[in-house]
Write an enzyme that holds these catalytic residues in place. Sequence first.
Site, PDB file in Angstrom:
ATOM      1  N   CYS A 164       0.674  -1.326  -0.059  1.00 47.44           N
ATOM      2  CA  CYS A 164       0.058  -0.007   0.014  1.00 47.44           C
ATOM      3  C   CYS A 164       0.862   1.204  -0.028  1.00 47.44           C
ATOM      4  CB  CYS A 164      -0.857  -0.140   1.163  1.00 47.44           C
ATOM      5  SG  CYS A 164      -1.679  -1.633   0.485  1.00 47.44           S
ATOM      6  N   HIS A 304      -2.522   7.259   6.248  1.00 50.06           N
ATOM      7  CA  HIS A 304      -3.255   6.811   6.124  1.00 50.06           C
ATOM      8  C   HIS A 304      -4.834   5.871   6.011  1.00 50.06           C
ATOM      9  CE1 HIS A 304      -1.826   2.459   3.907  1.00 50.06           C
ATOM     10  NE2 HIS A 304      -1.980   2.370   5.210  1.00 50.06           N
ATOM     11  N   GLU A 315      -0.935   5.151  13.881  1.00 50.42           N
ATOM     12  CA  GLU A 315      -0.546   5.590  13.066  1.00 50.42           C
ATOM     13  C   GLU A 315      -0.214   6.795  13.975  1.00 50.42           C
ATOM     14  OE1 GLU A 315      -0.944   7.963   8.366  1.00 50.42           O
ATOM     15  OE2 GLU A 315      -2.543   6.773   9.380  1.00 50.42           O
ATOM     16  N   LYS A 336      -9.485   7.906   2.444  1.00 50.89           N
ATOM     17  CA  LYS A 336     -10.428   6.227   2.391  1.00 50.89           C
ATOM     18  C   LYS A 336     -11.512   5.997   2.615  1.00 50.89           C
ATOM     19  CE  LYS A 336      -5.373   3.812   2.545  1.00 50.89           C
ATOM     20  NZ  LYS A 336      -4.914   5.326   2.580  1.00 50.89           N
ATOM     21  N   HIS A 341      -9.516   1.809   0.041  1.00 49.88           N
ATOM     22  CA  HIS A 341      -7.704   1.477   0.375  1.00 49.88           C
ATOM     23  C   HIS A 341      -7.818   1.176  -1.121  1.00 49.88           C
ATOM     24  CE1 HIS A 341      -4.061   0.848   1.435  1.00 49.88           C
ATOM     25  NE2 HIS A 341      -4.159   0.260   2.332  1.00 49.88           N
ATOM     26  N   PHE A 400       1.469  -3.473   4.000  1.00 56.52           N
ATOM     27  CA  PHE A 400       1.620  -4.782   4.257  1.00 56.52           C
ATOM     28  C   PHE A 400       3.012  -4.924   4.211  1.00 56.52           C
ATOM     29  CE2 PHE A 400      -2.879  -7.086   4.030  1.00 56.52           C
ATOM     30  CZ  PHE A 400      -3.183  -6.216   4.596  1.00 56.52           C
TER      31      PHE A 400
END
Length: 413
Positions: A164, A304, A315, A336, A341, A400
């Site tokens: 991502c 994010h 975060e 998002k 996402h 990830f």
Amino acid sequence: MDLKRCVITGIGPVSPIGTGKDNFWNSLKNGVSGVRKVTRFDISPYSSQVAAEVPDFEVTDYMDKKVARRSDLVQQFSVAATRIALEDAGLDLEKINKETVGVIYGSGVGGIATFENQISVLLNKGPNRVSPFFIPMMIADMTAGLVALTFGLKGPNYATLSACASSSNAIADACQLIRTGDAELMVAGGAEAAVTPASYAGFCAAKAISTRNDEPEKASRPFDEGRDGFVIGEGACSLILESLEHAQKRGAHIYAELIGAGLSCDAYHITAPAPGGEGAARAMQAAIRNAGISPDDVNYINTHGTSTDLGDIAETEAIKTVFGEKAYKIPANSTKSMIGHLLGAAGAMETATVCLSMEDNYLHPTINLENPDEKCDLDYVALEGRDHEVNCAISNSFGFGGHNVSLALKKIG
């Protein structure tokens, strides 16, 4: 060696809430959700049944029909987004030395629909029925390759793959090539088309995505205590990067200057973030250091903000680590919440959002943030957008594998 300044002069979103910067930005400002029930395949056996798909996409508006038939949807998205971005930048490629124009593009999973389809052909019909275009339609680098082929761009060309964070890595790399003079102009961005049966099976098995199937529009709810996973989105976003000198010489409209990038790795877990968002904090600190600014200069963060339990908390903690008490005074939001996402394309779409926020001096809302998690207690621009002069911003992307990228941008005065 004196480094050149790198600016963004073109934006090309193909998104679940609108194609082209105006449609995209108007939807963001108005809090429009692009999340619906999956339409691409029979979703009834799956625990998660929601996605943010790109509606009404006509590939022949952007590329030749014959080429489109031999391209995965992820590649079609990348070409469409680039055509839109080039037009937005007002570029006449016939007047530019194409050997100095490069492409760096990110995709987390590449042509996964083609992969699934051709494996089915192999198993059911045998190896002689597999398409000769299987490999080029599947491999992730073909997003960059087909963009270059379509527009005749002969400069540096490759794909970035860091889950991502992929398209944020692409932007960071492209910026560096501009700064060092190794390219005059770069197309940078990302594309993803992962609304597929196997993709959903994998994410459902990992319990990573939302199962709020009865209220799709409310499924993506970053920083809310009711969040239960992210929503898969699809689409692409291309950005046109060039040196400030090159942009000024041709009278280009400049959205923002890319002033820094910070990269780090959690080295902790294949999917979960490091405790306290330690790796994310280091990425933000590195971006600030690379930009030659201080944390006090930053007055907006595009997070994010995935709508996952651990990710949103990590975060939040990372932002507090970097900015201290000032963290509570910096507005931050999650794009998002509306587009889901977009995996490898998320960073590019969110960098475009920062540019449009700077342009309009407006912050879009984080929709569905109805009951903030007590551990996510920063100013996440809940429910309603607001006027805000954005002068210096951070855009975060975490993937990830522990990949972290933070980009620093500032307004051109």
